[in-house]
Design a protein around this motif. Structure first.
Motif, PDB file in Angstrom:
ATOM      1  N   GLY A 203       1.123  -1.145   0.133  1.00  0.00           N
ATOM      2  CA  GLY A 203       0.081  -0.132  -0.145  1.00  0.00           C
ATOM      3  C   GLY A 203       0.984   1.006   0.032  1.00  0.00           C
ATOM      4  N   THR A 204       0.310   2.197  -0.708  1.00  0.00           N
ATOM      5  CA  THR A 204       1.234   3.612  -0.834  1.00  0.00           C
ATOM      6  C   THR A 204       0.344   4.794  -0.284  1.00  0.00           C
ATOM      7  OG1 THR A 204       0.584   3.911  -3.189  1.00  0.00           O
ATOM      8  CG2 THR A 204       2.743   2.789  -2.937  1.00  0.00           C
ATOM      9  N   GLU A 205      -0.958   4.257   0.140  1.00  0.00           N
ATOM     10  CA  GLU A 205      -1.748   5.631   0.075  1.00  0.00           C
ATOM     11  C   GLU A 205      -1.910   5.380   1.846  1.00  0.00           C
ATOM     12  OE1 GLU A 205      -2.895   8.108  -1.423  1.00  0.00           O
ATOM     13  OE2 GLU A 205      -1.815   7.145  -3.215  1.00  0.00           O
ATOM     14  N   ARG A 206      -1.657   6.608   2.606  1.00  0.00           N
ATOM     15  CA  ARG A 206      -2.069   6.625   3.766  1.00  0.00           C
ATOM     16  C   ARG A 206      -3.475   7.065   4.192  1.00  0.00           C
ATOM     17  NH1 ARG A 206       1.929   8.177   7.902  1.00  0.00           N
ATOM     18  NH2 ARG A 206       0.556   9.606   8.654  1.00  0.00           N
ATOM     19  N   LYS A 207      -4.145   6.536   5.219  1.00  0.00           N
ATOM     20  CA  LYS A 207      -5.528   7.044   5.682  1.00  0.00           C
ATOM     21  C   LYS A 207      -5.540   8.392   5.864  1.00  0.00           C
ATOM     22  CE  LYS A 207      -9.323   5.880   8.363  1.00  0.00           C
ATOM     23  NZ  LYS A 207     -10.242   4.858   9.437  1.00  0.00           N
ATOM     24  N   VAL A 208      -4.342   8.953   6.758  1.00  0.00           N
ATOM     25  CA  VAL A 208      -4.272  10.160   6.937  1.00  0.00           C
ATOM     26  C   VAL A 208      -3.142  10.793   5.983  1.00  0.00           C
ATOM     27  CG1 VAL A 208      -3.687  11.805   8.555  1.00  0.00           C
ATOM     28  CG2 VAL A 208      -5.059   9.837   9.164  1.00  0.00           C
ATOM     29  N   PRO A 209      -3.261  11.512   4.896  1.00  0.00           N
ATOM     30  CA  PRO A 209      -2.314  11.752   4.330  1.00  0.00           C
ATOM     31  C   PRO A 209      -1.400  12.873   4.622  1.00  0.00           C
ATOM     32  CG  PRO A 209      -4.191  12.724   3.214  1.00  0.00           C
ATOM     33  CD  PRO A 209      -4.678  11.727   4.335  1.00  0.00           C
ATOM     34  N   LEU A 210      -0.348  12.811   4.426  1.00  0.00           N
ATOM     35  CA  LEU A 210       0.701  13.843   4.885  1.00  0.00           C
ATOM     36  C   LEU A 210       0.912  15.050   4.048  1.00  0.00           C
ATOM     37  CD1 LEU A 210       3.551  11.646   5.809  1.00  0.00           C
ATOM     38  CD2 LEU A 210       1.783  12.482   7.277  1.00  0.00           C
ATOM     39  N   GLN A 211       0.966  16.306   4.433  1.00  0.00           N
ATOM     40  CA  GLN A 211       1.327  17.638   3.880  1.00  0.00           C
ATOM     41  C   GLN A 211       2.749  18.119   4.220  1.00  0.00           C
ATOM     42  OE1 GLN A 211      -2.020  20.440   3.684  1.00  0.00           O
ATOM     43  NE2 GLN A 211      -0.755  22.114   4.305  1.00  0.00           N
ATOM     44  N   TYR A 212       3.532  18.227   3.510  1.00  0.00           N
ATOM     45  CA  TYR A 212       4.670  18.644   3.750  1.00  0.00           C
ATOM     46  C   TYR A 212       5.121  20.368   3.426  1.00  0.00           C
ATOM     47  CZ  TYR A 212       5.846  13.679   3.392  1.00  0.00           C
ATOM     48  OH  TYR A 212       5.854  12.448   3.351  1.00  0.00           O
ATOM     49  N   GLU A 213       5.688  20.956   4.346  1.00  0.00           N
ATOM     50  CA  GLU A 213       5.711  22.155   4.410  1.00  0.00           C
ATOM     51  C   GLU A 213       7.204  22.745   4.766  1.00  0.00           C
ATOM     52  OE1 GLU A 213       2.790  24.833   6.004  1.00  0.00           O
ATOM     53  OE2 GLU A 213       1.226  23.269   5.654  1.00  0.00           O
ATOM     54  N   TRP A 214       7.807  23.574   3.939  1.00  0.00           N
ATOM     55  CA  TRP A 214       9.146  23.896   4.192  1.00  0.00           C
ATOM     56  C   TRP A 214       8.972  25.499   4.894  1.00  0.00           C
ATOM     57  CZ3 TRP A 214      14.068  23.032   4.689  1.00  0.00           C
ATOM     58  CH2 TRP A 214      15.139  23.831   4.585  1.00  0.00           C
ATOM     59  N   ILE A 215       9.494  25.668   5.743  1.00  0.00           N
ATOM     60  CA  ILE A 215       9.586  26.960   6.573  1.00  0.00           C
ATOM     61  C   ILE A 215      10.840  27.788   6.555  1.00  0.00           C
ATOM     62  CG2 ILE A 215       8.575  28.093   8.727  1.00  0.00           C
ATOM     63  CD1 ILE A 215       6.600  26.090   7.287  1.00  0.00           C
ATOM     64  N   ASP A 216      10.677  28.755   5.682  1.00  0.00           N
ATOM     65  CA  ASP A 216      12.035  29.604   5.697  1.00  0.00           C
ATOM     66  C   ASP A 216      11.778  30.871   6.192  1.00  0.00           C
ATOM     67  OD1 ASP A 216      10.312  30.984   3.815  1.00  0.00           O
ATOM     68  OD2 ASP A 216      11.522  30.365   1.945  1.00  0.00           O
ATOM     69  N   ASP A 217      10.629  31.300   6.791  1.00  0.00           N
ATOM     70  CA  ASP A 217      10.611  32.650   7.330  1.00  0.00           C
ATOM     71  C   ASP A 217      10.272  32.826   8.700  1.00  0.00           C
ATOM     72  OD1 ASP A 217       8.262  31.424   7.253  1.00  0.00           O
ATOM     73  OD2 ASP A 217       7.283  33.239   6.097  1.00  0.00           O
ATOM     74  N   GLU A 218      10.426  31.613   9.445  1.00  0.00           N
ATOM     75  CA  GLU A 218      10.146  31.710  10.798  1.00  0.00           C
ATOM     76  C   GLU A 218      11.235  30.871  11.841  1.00  0.00           C
ATOM     77  OE1 GLU A 218       7.361  32.645  12.597  1.00  0.00           O
ATOM     78  OE2 GLU A 218       5.842  32.678  11.081  1.00  0.00           O
TER      79      GLU A 218
END
Length: 820
Positions: A203-218
């Motif tokens: 399986g490749t799908e997660r029941k809870v999908p992941l959202q990736y965020e790059w934070i370059d201003d905090e």
């Protein structure tokens, strides 16, 4: 349901289990369950972290309880077994079975050892498979291997591999793993090499999908406050903040301590909980302050009882952030909405590298709670210097290049003068590297590590035939070229056991033809050592040389194991038929904590050691982290002069063999004399690099490596922890406080526990020149004092660790070294 009537068939079991599920399984869970109940030999489930593999695993647990059979639930880490025990007990009760139907056995602890369902570390299962006369597998229906990607672990993956090879055909296996790159190839190998045919569910799908965020201003503190703000829908907490060193965990936790991360209601609950707990010693006061602000700290430097508190508070949602090391990503269940990475690099300051892909993806997978979140958040923060540069650039670019406003022109000019820059020697990471980590393909599974020496000794103790072991090596998941090298490596191990007198090989090995070439490195070493000797050491060495026969070391007697060991053998074509144990072989099987060959060698040396020498040598083999060893070094040679073992045996032998210089053994050189004189005038001058005297452990290791050049992965790290602690009367709190080691007290506590276990093992391998009174009694005395100290620190963890000493721990419960 606990009343056993007719044994249901698998279709009925599957139907019952599906009816018991609290919610509809999602596709990969349903497919895996159907594959398990319909298959004859089991299933390999490869799915991302966070896809609910526990629900799949519990099907095998339910089957065993419902049918009255037995099953094993294996994990790679002791830290996971306690959690699985609690989870499976809760499920058993929910299904209508008694809690005590689920038990636990590790090398450290036992709960209901005769229960039909046993949670075990992988080493325990292998131990039982190797002892069929003591452990009957006829009634075992299945084995679950959780976190099976640990098959790739360089040190401990061999345990999983051997277990799979030894499982009886009727035992169905359920392998649960994060996604792997060669899952189909792996199942084909299992079928071909071990006649075990598993259905593959990927399986490749997660029941809870992941959202990736790059934070370059905090920067970190502000960002943590930001994600903890708002209502439940807006917040991104609870969050796991992963750091790649214990010191960074503390630094970040201290930084967050001053931020607003929890509301007053939760802070009140925290205060009630923490004020009722005893946190008055060691790191307790510091940790309490941090916890009061909704921040937990979880790593090996924290005492186990404090880690348990952090886990409980996080699971009760009283903490917004848990700052932790990557060990927590291995499977400890701390449900989090988000994962925060303040750094993507790990390693020493001057050798930092991007975190390994497999480790990073394990970390990412900890984000998102199926019962609470519609997605999990993975935040990677840019370096603070880059954040400052980005903020500066935003301000600078906001002023148009073609502005005519004098005020704006002046402001732009001033900004340009204050432009922040990256620092020389500092390590940085980028958004591209972050993307590279989460988009990377999953790692392939392959056989890792050599056969453990202790296992080899154990197998030959059962059966001297070499061919079964050679066949096992030939079936490993390796390329043909690496298989050939593994067979040669087996020959080297066999010859080493023979040359050390542990087995008799038939036929005996043949010495390799001498190789012509330039002088050996050892020859130069001996010459240098001879020139360096002076004073007492020079006289001692001259006397030894005078006592040696003129042709020493040039004998053609091929039966002298020590000479053959030094000259080398023919390994490519060597095919011994049997390796018959001698009386010495059994000594190797008793040693679990360290390399057994080195352990026995160490014991033989320590027969004549002084008490301080004995403690120092034993401590050095337990390999505490370098960051702790730096602050727990051995006393200087003038504070702790060499003892009987060093002066009467080790130093003369090292000089004789050219393995150490006189300066390394404590002789003062002219440059050091000058240095002392110059210090009197407030100046320190070094004409040459300082030579640090060897410690007792380092001396023994040099001799061992000389006599056993083919034994790899043996090392020492000289420390004086137990020795120092005993000088403090066993007062652990006074010791760590005086030495300012509170932040690493968990490491020190574990070192003491490991020392107790090592002392117990060493007591079982007495040297020939000792008696019970001279060997076992002193070891037992140290162990008793340490046990009392450890119980005063953390009685629950101490009793768990030591409760099995003398029973199952006397068996082959651990293969190789643990990586806890």
């Amino acid at each position: 349901m606990s009343e056993q009537n007719d044994t249901p068939d698998r279709d009925a079991l599957a139907s019952e289990y599906f009816d018991l599920l609290p919610f509809e399984p999602y596709p990969v869970q349903e497919e895996s369950l159907l594959a398990y109940f319909t298959g004859d030999q089991g299933v390999l489930v490869c799915a991302p972290t966070g896809t609910g593999k526990t629900l799949i695993a519990e099907a095998a647990v339910y089957e065993a309880l419902r049918t009255g059979k037995r099953m094993y639930y294996t994990t790679p880490l002791i830290a996971l077994t306690d959690q699985k025990l609690d989870e499976l007990r809760e499920s058993a009760v929910r299904w209508g079975f008694a809690e005590d139907q689920v038990g636990l056995v590790t090398g450290n602890r036992t709960v209901n050892a005769n229960a039909p369902v046993l949670v075990v570390v992988a080493e325990i299962l292998l131990n039982r498979l190797l002892n069929p006369e003591a452990f009957d597998f006829a009634e075992v229906s299945s084995v679950v291997m959780d976190e099976f990607h640990s098959f790739n672990d360089p040190e401990r993956g061999i345990v999983w591999e051997l277990t799979l090879a030894l499982l009886p055909p009727h035992v169905r296996t359920m392998l649960l793993s994060a996604t792997v790159g060669n899952a189909l190839e792996f199942t084909s190998w299992l079928s071909r090499a071990h006649n075990r045919r598993l259905q593959l569910v990927s399986g490749t799908e997660r029941k809870v999908p992941l959202q990736y965020e790059w934070i370059d201003d905090e920067i970190l503190g502000d960002f943590a406050e930001k994600i903890a703000a708002g209502d439940d829908e807006q917040r991104r907490t609870p969050s796991l903040m992963f750091c790649f060193s214990r010191s960074q965990c503390w630094t970040n936790a201290e930084l967050l301590k001053g931020k607003k991360l929890i509301d007053k209601e939760r802070q009140g609950e925290l205060a009630d909980y923490l004020n009722a707990a005893d946190m008055s010693r060691g790191a307790g006061p510091k940790l309490k302050q941090i916890l009061m602000r909704g921040v937990g700290v979880h790593h090996a430097g924290v005492l186990p009882r404090y880690r348990r508190m952090v886990e409980e508070l996080f699971q009760r949602k009283l903490l917004s952030v848990c700052v932790c090391t990557e060990t927590l990503a291995a499977g400890i269940n701390l449900p989090a909405r988000s994962v925060v990475l303040p750094n993507l690099l790990k390693g020493p300051r001057d050798k930092k590298k991007l975190v390994e892909t497999a480790s990073a993806q394990q970390i990412f997978g900890r984000a998102g709670r199926p019962q609470f979140d519609d997605r999990g958040y993975v935040f990677a923060l840019a370096h603070e210097d880059d954040v400052k540069i980005n903020r500066w650039r935003e301000k600078y670019d906001s002023i148009p290049e073609d502005t005519k406003d004098p005020g704006l022109l002046k402001a732009k000019k001033q900004l340009k003068k204050k432009m922040p820059k990256r620092r020389s020697g500092e390590s940085y990471w980028t958004q591209q590297q972050f993307v590279q980590l989460y988009e990377a393909e999953s790692a392939n599974l392959s056989s890792r590590g050599r056969l453990p020496w202790r296992l080899l000794a154990y197998l030959f103790g059962k059966d001297p035939a070499v061919q079964p072991i050679r066949d096992m090596v030939g079936r490993r998941l390796l390329t043909p070229q690496r298989i050939e090298e593994a067979q040669r490596d087996l020959n080297r191990m066999l010859i080493t056991l023979w040359s050390a007198g542990y087995v008799e090989l038939d036929p005996k090995p043949k010495a390799a033809a001498p190789k012509k070439g330039p002088p050996k490195k050892g020859d130069k070493q001996k010459a240098d050592a001879a020139q360096a000797t002076a004073g007492l050491f020079g006289e001692l060495l001259d006397k030894m040389r005078g006592d040696e026969p003129a042709d020493a070391g040039e004998s053609e007697d091929n039966d002298d194991p020590e000479l053959i060991e030094s000259r080398g053998y023919e390994v490519d074509s060597y095919k011994p038929v049997t390796a018959t144990p001698t009386d010495r072989l059994e000594r190797l099987v008793h040693l679990r904590s360290i390399n057994p060959l080195f352990g026995v060698y160490l014991a033989d040396q320590l027969a004549i050691a002084d008490p301080d020498e004995r403690i120092a040598a034993l401590e050095s083999v337990l390999l505490v982290p370098g960051t702790v060893a730096r602050f727990t070094r051995m006393p200087r040679i003038d504070e702790m002069p060499p003892g009987t073992l060093a002066t009467t045996r080790l130093d003369p032998r090292l000089l004789q063999l050219g393995l150490a210089t006189a300066e390394e053994l404590g002789a003062v050189s002219e440059s050091e004399d000058e240095e002392v004189t110059d210090r009197g005038f407030g100046r320190v001058m070094f004409d040459e690099p300082r030579v640090w005297p060897l410690t007792i452990g380092e001396k023994i290791l040099r001799l061992f490596r000389s006599e056993f050049p083919r034994v790899h992965n043996v090392d020492v790290r000289p420390v004086w922890i137990v020795g120092d602690l005993l000088q403090y009367g066993g007062d652990f709190n006074k010791y760590v406080t005086t030495k300012k080691l509170q932040k690493d007290e968990g490491i020190l506590f574990r070192h003491c526990l490991r020392m107790i276990l090592l002392l117990d093992e060493m007591a079982n391998v007495p040297p020939a020149e000792t008696t019970v009174e001279t060997w076992e009694d002193p070891l037992d005395d140290i162990a008793e004092k340490l046990t009392e100290t450890c119980r005063n620190i953390d009685p629950e963890s101490t009793d768990e660790m030591l409760s099995q000493s003398g029973s199952e721990m006397d068996e082959l419960t651990e293969i190789g070294r643990r990586n806890s």
